[in-house]
Structure formats: structure tokens, C-alpha cells
Design a protein around this motif. Sequence first.
Motif, short mmCIF file in Angstrom:
data_model
loop_
_atom_site.label_atom_id
_atom_site.label_comp_id
_atom_site.label_asym_id
_atom_site.label_seq_id
_atom_site.Cartn_x
_atom_site.Cartn_y
_atom_site.Cartn_z
N THR A 56 0.81 -1.23 0.00
CA THR A 56 0.00 0.00 0.00
C THR A 56 0.84 1.27 0.00
O THR A 56 0.32 2.34 -0.28
CB THR A 56 -0.91 0.04 1.23
OG1 THR A 56 -0.10 0.13 2.41
CG2 THR A 56 -1.80 -1.18 1.30
N PHE A 57 2.12 1.17 0.36
CA PHE A 57 3.04 2.31 0.50
C PHE A 57 2.74 3.15 1.74
O PHE A 57 3.41 4.16 1.97
CB PHE A 57 3.06 3.22 -0.74
CG PHE A 57 3.24 2.52 -2.05
CD1 PHE A 57 3.98 1.35 -2.14
CD2 PHE A 57 2.66 3.02 -3.21
CE1 PHE A 57 4.15 0.70 -3.36
CE2 PHE A 57 2.81 2.39 -4.43
CZ PHE A 57 3.56 1.22 -4.50
N ASN A 58 1.75 2.78 2.53
CA ASN A 58 1.45 3.51 3.76
C ASN A 58 2.40 3.08 4.87
O ASN A 58 3.05 2.02 4.80
CB ASN A 58 0.00 3.27 4.18
CG ASN A 58 -0.97 4.19 3.46
OD1 ASN A 58 -0.60 5.27 3.00
ND2 ASN A 58 -2.22 3.76 3.34
N ILE A 59 2.44 3.87 5.92
CA ILE A 59 3.31 3.60 7.06
C ILE A 59 3.02 2.22 7.64
O ILE A 59 1.87 1.80 7.74
CB ILE A 59 3.14 4.73 8.11
CG1 ILE A 59 4.27 4.71 9.14
CG2 ILE A 59 1.77 4.67 8.76
CD1 ILE A 59 4.32 5.97 9.99
N HIS A 87 -2.29 9.27 4.55
CA HIS A 87 -3.15 8.44 3.70
C HIS A 87 -2.67 8.61 2.26
O HIS A 87 -3.26 9.34 1.46
CB HIS A 87 -4.61 8.85 3.86
CG HIS A 87 -5.09 8.81 5.28
ND1 HIS A 87 -5.19 7.64 6.00
CD2 HIS A 87 -5.51 9.79 6.13
CE1 HIS A 87 -5.66 7.90 7.22
NE2 HIS A 87 -5.85 9.19 7.31
N LEU A 88 -1.58 7.91 1.95
CA LEU A 88 -0.82 8.22 0.74
C LEU A 88 -1.57 7.85 -0.52
O LEU A 88 -2.11 6.74 -0.65
CB LEU A 88 0.52 7.49 0.78
CG LEU A 88 1.53 8.00 -0.26
CD1 LEU A 88 2.05 9.38 0.13
CD2 LEU A 88 2.69 7.03 -0.41
N PHE A 89 -1.57 8.80 -1.45
CA PHE A 89 -2.21 8.64 -2.77
C PHE A 89 -3.71 8.37 -2.66
O PHE A 89 -4.36 8.01 -3.65
CB PHE A 89 -1.54 7.53 -3.60
CG PHE A 89 -0.05 7.68 -3.74
CD1 PHE A 89 0.54 8.93 -3.92
CD2 PHE A 89 0.79 6.57 -3.71
CE1 PHE A 89 1.91 9.09 -4.06
CE2 PHE A 89 2.17 6.71 -3.85
CZ PHE A 89 2.72 7.97 -4.02
N ASP A 101 -5.60 -2.96 0.49
CA ASP A 101 -5.54 -4.02 1.50
C ASP A 101 -6.88 -4.24 2.19
O ASP A 101 -6.95 -4.95 3.20
CB ASP A 101 -4.47 -3.70 2.54
CG ASP A 101 -4.75 -2.42 3.33
OD1 ASP A 101 -5.77 -1.76 3.03
OD2 ASP A 101 -3.98 -2.10 4.24
N GLY A 102 -7.93 -3.67 1.63
CA GLY A 102 -9.24 -3.83 2.24
C GLY A 102 -9.55 -2.82 3.32
O GLY A 102 -10.64 -2.82 3.89
N THR A 103 -8.59 -1.93 3.61
CA THR A 103 -8.80 -0.88 4.60
C THR A 103 -9.44 0.32 3.93
O THR A 103 -8.75 1.13 3.30
CB THR A 103 -7.48 -0.46 5.27
OG1 THR A 103 -6.87 -1.60 5.87
CG2 THR A 103 -7.72 0.61 6.32
N GLY A 104 -10.74 0.43 4.00
CA GLY A 104 -11.41 1.64 3.53
C GLY A 104 -11.46 1.78 2.03
O GLY A 104 -11.04 0.92 1.26
#
Length: 364
Positions: free
Chosen positions: A109-112, A132-134, A275-278
Motif C-alpha cells: 500500500t506504501f502507507n506507514i 493516507h498516501l495517494f 488491502d481492504g482498509t477503507g
Amino acid sequence: MKIPMVDLTEQYHRLKDQIDAGMREAMETAAFILGPNVQAFEKEAADYLGVKHAIGVGSGTDALHLALLSLGIKPGDEVITTPFTFIATAEAIKYVGATPVFVDINPATFNIDLAEVEKAITDKTRAVIPVHLFGQPVDMPALKSLCDTHKLHIVEDCAQSFGAHINGRQTGSFGDLGAFSFFPSKNLGCYGDGGLVSTNSDELAALVKQYRNHGSKIQYHHSLVGYTSRLDELQAVVLRAKLPLIDEFNDNRRRVDSLYRKHLAGTNVQTPAQDGTGKHVFHQYCCLHPERDKILEALRAQDIACAIYYPVPLHKQEVFADDCKNVSLPVTESVMQHCFALPVYPELTEDKIELIASVIKSAL
């Protein structure tokens, strides 16, 4: 066929009559500073985001800065964040004299990476800034649970995620505060600089309002050192015209994603992972490929815009050299070598997406 990264003209022509009329009315009333359009937009934005307070400020960078100030983050404090983001995220930490602590990212996801956040917590850690990248939401319920356990503040960097949500709850409503940017190319963009701070705290909202207006609650009475950071009345006219359409705009960005996936099927280009998050809102459309530079060269030869977000990770930037001696973040550094962005905007048509995909396939 010339294809830009983002085309703002179609959106303007769709809303031209409304925006032009609002501009004229604002100029006739001459209420230019914190006028009726700013006040109305703040209420409309708060309602949309599901928060008690939305405070218009001068930019997304200012939103982050004033959010940290309102929390009392100061020299000697550490703030954990991602190295894979625009520099404003870390600049805001330095503005208040705190130390940015960069941790690695999720390779999909490239997120933290929340596991890396937990490892980085020390007795000096005061806050975490997830980005909340991109337009892909960070797993905020999990991060909030972690931060509550360690009594840490959260400032959500929502510069790229207006309208992204997790089970119907908007980004910017999970942390102590959220920071939004209205730079023209954003999902909700104005025609200059603009930003917004969201919060459910009456106390923090009052402090942000005070900081944005020279530290003043009452005109010519100043109880703290503040700044000039107020959302402009004319920019609020633009934002009020666009806000009712933000879900439509974001739905069309998701349509663009599905078309890229369709036309890039069969290649080994890694399109944005979810990843299914939101709900992702695809502010940028960033893909991965080991022959990135070959793809970019082919696209540019056909006058198709493309970009690299971001060519140098923050822990490798000269300005943070003292904070990041011997820091190695292998996932971030690998992603940086292969990441590239394709055009994405609500009005992007399938024929253009098909052309972009065909150029990529030929290059490979």
C-alpha cells in the motif's frame, strides 16, 4: 494525443457559472477575510467529514503545522511518520522544533507500517502522523488502538485523501486532528493554496483558530504568537461549488483505476494495491515496475504525462541529514526505485487509458 497528469479545465467549465457568480458576489460584498463563504464551507466540510470542527487555513502545510502547535508538540519531542510522502509532512514537525522519526512502509500500500511505528516508540515520542498516501487510508482503528495504549497523539495527514473513508468514517475524523490540502490538483482542490484542520475537540479547534489569526481571540489582543493562515474567501467559493460533487469525482477516479487494471492486464506492471482498509480515492495513480525508466521514456515520447512520486525519500533528503544518520529503510528505498505515476482525474476517458496502456505494453 497529449494527455496531462490532471486536467482541471473540464471541471471548471462544468462549474463555471456557479463559480463565476460566487466570485462576483464575494467581490461585491467585499467580505474577503473569514467571510461568509469561508464560514459556510467550514460548516459544510465538517458535516461531510463527520467532525465537530473544520477550520480553514492557508495551506495543507499550515494545517499540519497548526495542528502540531495546538497539541503543544515542542523541541525535544519525537513525532513518528513516513519517509514516503511530500516534504510538508516532516517540515511541519521541524517547524515546531520536534524531531521527525521515519519508519518503513508497507510494500503493497506504501502507507506507514504500523509494526514499525510500534518499534520506534520511545519515551520522547509524543505523536504519530500517518499519511493516507495517494488516497489509500491507513488502518486507523489499528493505529488509534496502538496510540491510545502508548498515550500518543495522532495528526492525520489527509492532503491526498479527501473523501476516503473506512466503513463510512472519513479520514480526518480518527485522530486528534486531521490536516487537508486544497492544492488545485487535489481530489477537492481550489484555484490556489488552501487547507483545513478537522477535529472533534473544542479546545484544539479554538487553538487552531487562534494560531491561524495572529494568536488573537479578540481583535488587537494577542495571548500567543500566531500566524497569518486563513482560507481565502474566493477559494472558499470554489470549494463550496466542488464539495457536493466530491463523491462523484472519487467514484470516477475508482472507474479510472478499474480501466487501468483492465488494459494493463497481462503485463507485470503492479497497479495500486488495496488491502481492504477503507475506500481508496486515487489522488495519484502510482504503479511499480523494475523497468520504470523505460516506461517513462516511452510515455514522454508520446506526449503522455507521467511522474515519479517521490524520487528521494525524506530520510535521504539533505535537510534531514542530522536527524537520519545511518537510517536505512529498505522497503521505502526499493519502492522509490520502481514507482511511477500515470495520469488520473475524474474525466479521464477509456480511449486515453487504453492508449496509455498500449504505449506501456510496447515499451515492455
